[in-house]
Design a protein around this motif. Structure first.
Motif, PDB file in Angstrom:
ATOM      1  N   LEU A   1      -2.645 -19.654  -3.762  1.00  0.00           N
ATOM      2  CA  LEU A   1      -3.216 -20.988  -3.854  1.00  0.00           C
ATOM      3  C   LEU A   1      -4.739 -20.886  -3.861  1.00  0.00           C
ATOM      4  CD1 LEU A   1      -0.274 -21.494  -2.760  1.00  0.00           C
ATOM      5  CD2 LEU A   1      -1.221 -23.510  -1.595  1.00  0.00           C
ATOM      6  N   ASN A   2      -5.396 -21.693  -4.694  1.00  0.00           N
ATOM      7  CA  ASN A   2      -6.853 -21.726  -4.654  1.00  0.00           C
ATOM      8  C   ASN A   2      -7.301 -22.627  -3.500  1.00  0.00           C
ATOM      9  OD1 ASN A   2      -6.912 -24.483  -5.554  1.00  0.00           O
ATOM     10  ND2 ASN A   2      -6.724 -23.773  -7.691  1.00  0.00           N
TER      11      ASN A   2
ATOM     12  N   ASN B   1      -5.305 -29.357  -0.070  1.00  0.00           N
ATOM     13  CA  ASN B   1      -4.306 -30.399  -0.336  1.00  0.00           C
ATOM     14  C   ASN B   1      -3.017 -30.137   0.428  1.00  0.00           C
ATOM     15  OD1 ASN B   1      -6.004 -31.804  -2.073  1.00  0.00           O
ATOM     16  ND2 ASN B   1      -5.262 -30.745  -3.902  1.00  0.00           N
ATOM     17  N   LEU B   2      -2.601 -28.863   0.464  1.00  0.00           N
ATOM     18  CA  LEU B   2      -1.387 -28.518   1.198  1.00  0.00           C
ATOM     19  C   LEU B   2      -1.567 -28.817   2.687  1.00  0.00           C
ATOM     20  CD1 LEU B   2       1.441 -27.225   1.336  1.00  0.00           C
ATOM     21  CD2 LEU B   2       0.294 -25.001   1.624  1.00  0.00           C
TER      22      LEU B   2
ATOM     23  N   SER C   1       9.480 -23.677  -2.302  1.00  0.00           N
ATOM     24  CA  SER C   1       9.208 -22.936  -3.531  1.00  0.00           C
ATOM     25  C   SER C   1       7.704 -22.808  -3.748  1.00  0.00           C
ATOM     26  CB  SER C   1       9.830 -23.655  -4.733  1.00  0.00           C
ATOM     27  OG  SER C   1       9.155 -24.876  -4.991  1.00  0.00           O
ATOM     28  N   GLU C   2       7.299 -21.800  -4.491  1.00  0.00           N
ATOM     29  CA  GLU C   2       5.879 -21.638  -4.824  1.00  0.00           C
ATOM     30  C   GLU C   2       5.365 -22.851  -5.584  1.00  0.00           C
ATOM     31  OE1 GLU C   2       3.972 -18.161  -6.231  1.00  0.00           O
ATOM     32  OE2 GLU C   2       5.519 -16.812  -5.445  1.00  0.00           O
ATOM     33  N   LYS C   3       6.190 -23.399  -6.439  1.00  0.00           N
ATOM     34  CA  LYS C   3       5.778 -24.560  -7.218  1.00  0.00           C
ATOM     35  C   LYS C   3       5.420 -25.716  -6.295  1.00  0.00           C
ATOM     36  CE  LYS C   3       7.316 -27.660 -10.934  1.00  0.00           C
ATOM     37  NZ  LYS C   3       8.426 -27.991 -11.880  1.00  0.00           N
ATOM     38  N   LYS C   4       6.236 -25.951  -5.274  1.00  0.00           N
ATOM     39  CA  LYS C   4       5.960 -27.033  -4.338  1.00  0.00           C
ATOM     40  C   LYS C   4       4.729 -26.730  -3.474  1.00  0.00           C
ATOM     41  CE  LYS C   4      10.400 -29.379  -3.877  1.00  0.00           C
ATOM     42  NZ  LYS C   4      11.425 -29.892  -2.926  1.00  0.00           N
ATOM     43  N   LEU C   5       4.509 -25.467  -3.154  1.00  0.00           N
ATOM     44  CA  LEU C   5       3.298 -25.111  -2.421  1.00  0.00           C
ATOM     45  C   LEU C   5       2.056 -25.479  -3.222  1.00  0.00           C
ATOM     46  CD1 LEU C   5       4.010 -21.582  -0.863  1.00  0.00           C
ATOM     47  CD2 LEU C   5       3.658 -23.727   0.372  1.00  0.00           C
ATOM     48  N   HIS C   6       2.056 -25.110  -4.504  1.00  0.00           N
ATOM     49  CA  HIS C   6       0.894 -25.373  -5.357  1.00  0.00           C
ATOM     50  C   HIS C   6       0.661 -26.864  -5.560  1.00  0.00           C
ATOM     51  CE1 HIS C   6      -0.430 -21.354  -6.649  1.00  0.00           C
ATOM     52  NE2 HIS C   6       0.849 -20.993  -6.549  1.00  0.00           N
ATOM     53  N   SER C   7       1.726 -27.633  -5.572  1.00  0.00           N
ATOM     54  CA  SER C   7       1.584 -29.078  -5.786  1.00  0.00           C
ATOM     55  C   SER C   7       1.562 -29.865  -4.480  1.00  0.00           C
ATOM     56  CB  SER C   7       2.729 -29.589  -6.665  1.00  0.00           C
ATOM     57  OG  SER C   7       3.982 -29.431  -6.012  1.00  0.00           O
TER      58      SER C   7
ATOM     59  N   GLY D   1      -3.263 -27.744  11.673  1.00  0.00           N
ATOM     60  CA  GLY D   1      -3.863 -27.067  10.533  1.00  0.00           C
ATOM     61  C   GLY D   1      -2.938 -26.034   9.922  1.00  0.00           C
ATOM     62  N   LEU D   2      -3.498 -25.263   9.008  1.00  0.00           N
ATOM     63  CA  LEU D   2      -2.759 -24.224   8.290  1.00  0.00           C
ATOM     64  C   LEU D   2      -3.420 -22.871   8.528  1.00  0.00           C
ATOM     65  CD1 LEU D   2      -0.569 -23.483   6.092  1.00  0.00           C
ATOM     66  CD2 LEU D   2      -2.396 -23.814   4.399  1.00  0.00           C
ATOM     67  N   LEU D   3      -2.617 -21.891   8.928  1.00  0.00           N
ATOM     68  CA  LEU D   3      -3.071 -20.505   9.043  1.00  0.00           C
ATOM     69  C   LEU D   3      -2.695 -19.780   7.757  1.00  0.00           C
ATOM     70  CD1 LEU D   3      -1.710 -19.778  12.645  1.00  0.00           C
ATOM     71  CD2 LEU D   3      -4.044 -20.440  12.023  1.00  0.00           C
ATOM     72  N   VAL D   4      -3.679 -19.167   7.123  1.00  0.00           N
ATOM     73  CA  VAL D   4      -3.466 -18.512   5.837  1.00  0.00           C
ATOM     74  C   VAL D   4      -3.712 -17.019   5.990  1.00  0.00           C
ATOM     75  CG1 VAL D   4      -4.126 -18.448   3.412  1.00  0.00           C
ATOM     76  CG2 VAL D   4      -4.283 -20.601   4.684  1.00  0.00           C
ATOM     77  N   ILE D   5      -2.736 -16.214   5.593  1.00  0.00           N
ATOM     78  CA  ILE D   5      -2.868 -14.758   5.636  1.00  0.00           C
ATOM     79  C   ILE D   5      -3.093 -14.238   4.223  1.00  0.00           C
ATOM     80  CG2 ILE D   5      -1.669 -12.583   6.122  1.00  0.00           C
ATOM     81  CD1 ILE D   5      -0.205 -14.035   8.371  1.00  0.00           C
ATOM     82  N   ASN D   6      -4.168 -13.477   4.057  1.00  0.00           N
ATOM     83  CA  ASN D   6      -4.497 -12.835   2.787  1.00  0.00           C
ATOM     84  C   ASN D   6      -4.675 -11.342   3.010  1.00  0.00           C
ATOM     85  OD1 ASN D   6      -4.737 -15.327   1.306  1.00  0.00           O
ATOM     86  ND2 ASN D   6      -6.759 -15.620   2.206  1.00  0.00           N
TER      87      ASN D   6
END
Length: 324
Positions: free
Chosen positions: A26-27, A33-34, A293-299, A50-55
């Motif tokens: 995700l950008n 937005n997510l 799904s990845e699609k739902k994550l992106h949207s 909030g959201l924790l993001v692992i990269n």
């Protein structure tokens, strides 16, 4: 399908996303937005801060990178409660008990800790670097370059304040009554996180009651969130302020018990010259997960999603009940 884990440290709740498992990451706009969607209290998901993001990390000594997106879409410099949850996830994923995690300001050491109670997993995390200078906040129009047990009549007619960045900014006051601990905290926290002439970037505000030697209760109004059950960096910064301002009540050779609305953590203050940092020890509870799904994550689409419960929250609440 991808799992979004629902986790918490001291009831400071997050969703956790491992982007390294995605075909397409995700950008930043999509992450914002997510986050705003999953933290929106009008949806059917469990509430989160909030959201924790692992990269993947490009740093040689770091196992992974953690990003923290607040409910309002801003990005936190660090989050101690979130880091413990990320540490547990990475520990399970890579079968390691000690490693570093890249955060926005530093690569921080994390260690698996003995369970706090039955089925209550715990990790210790490094909270650093530590700053007192106004350039790390900034605070303006307060006629001072540092705030250390300082009266600020612009904010209160009876409280004193200490400002510490770890590295996200915290304003701390030690109070004696519940009205200040709650109502006054809410008034000042709201004021300093709306457009204001004093902390123009906003600030995390922590009010603490001293319970006894090496024992505190901390309540936090968090920048980008509001009142939280707990703030890991806030409890860490407040522990350091406790040691600095009340040295007769703190033995830095021992851990400090820090109670909060969501439970309890322990801190260890390392206050040696030119090397100030805090060790934060507490739960890393995985309440459950949703598959998406990845699609739902992106949207940022989160309708018709099922939640799978782990049962860990029941054991955590038993632990909280045992310490009250």
């Amino acid at each position: 399908m991808i799992n979004l884990f629902y986790v918490h440290g001291s009831e400071n709740h997050f969703y956790l996303l491992d982007q390294t498992l995605l075909t397409s990451e995700l950008n930043d706009n999509e992450l914002i937005n997510l986050t705003k969607t999953i933290t929106n209290k009008s949806n059917d998901l469990n509430p989160a801060d909030g959201l924790l993001v692992i990269n993947n990390s490009k740093h040689k000594d770091a196992l992974a990178q953690m990003r923290v997106i607040n409910a309002d879409g801003s990005e936190a410099s660090m989050c101690g409660n979130g880091l413990r949850c990320v540490a547990r996830y990475l520990s399970n994923k890579y079968h390691k008990d000690s490693f570093k995690v890249e955060t926005k300001s530093a690569d921080l050491l994390v260690n698996k800790h003995k369970d706090l109670a039955n089925n209550v997993a715990a990790f210790s995390v490094e909270i650093s670097p530590v700053y007192f200078d106004s350039k790390y906040f900034p605070f303006e129009n307060l006629n001072t370059t540092s705030i250390l047990n300082t009266a600020l009549p612009q904010l209160s007619d009876h409280l004193r304040f200490t400002a510490i960045a770890v590295p996200n900014p915290h304003l701390i006051s030690f109070v004696e009554n519940d009205h200040d601990l709650n109502e006054t905290l809410g008034e000042i926290g709201k004021k300093l996180n709306e457009p204001n002439p004093y902390f123009t970037d906003g600030v995390n505000v922590n009010f603490a009651k001293i319970l006894s030697r090496n024992k505190l209760f901390v309540h936090t109004y968090e920048r980008g969130v509001g009142f939280t059950n707990a703030c890991g960096t806030g409890m860490s910064a407040t522990s350091l302020a406790f040691a600095i301002n009340f040295p007769n009540l703190v033995d830095t050779k021992e851990q400090i018990d820090v109670y909060n609305p969501g439970g309890m953590v322990q801190t260890k203050v390392h206050n040696t010259p030119n090397n100030q940092w805090i060790e934060l020890i507490g739960n890393a509870t995985f309440v459950g997960k949703i598959s998406i799904s990845e699609k739902k994550l992106h949207s940022a689409t989160v309708d018709n999603i099922n939640f799978t419960d782990t049962g860990e929250e029941t054991d955590y609440q038993k632990f909280v009940g045992s310490i009250k």
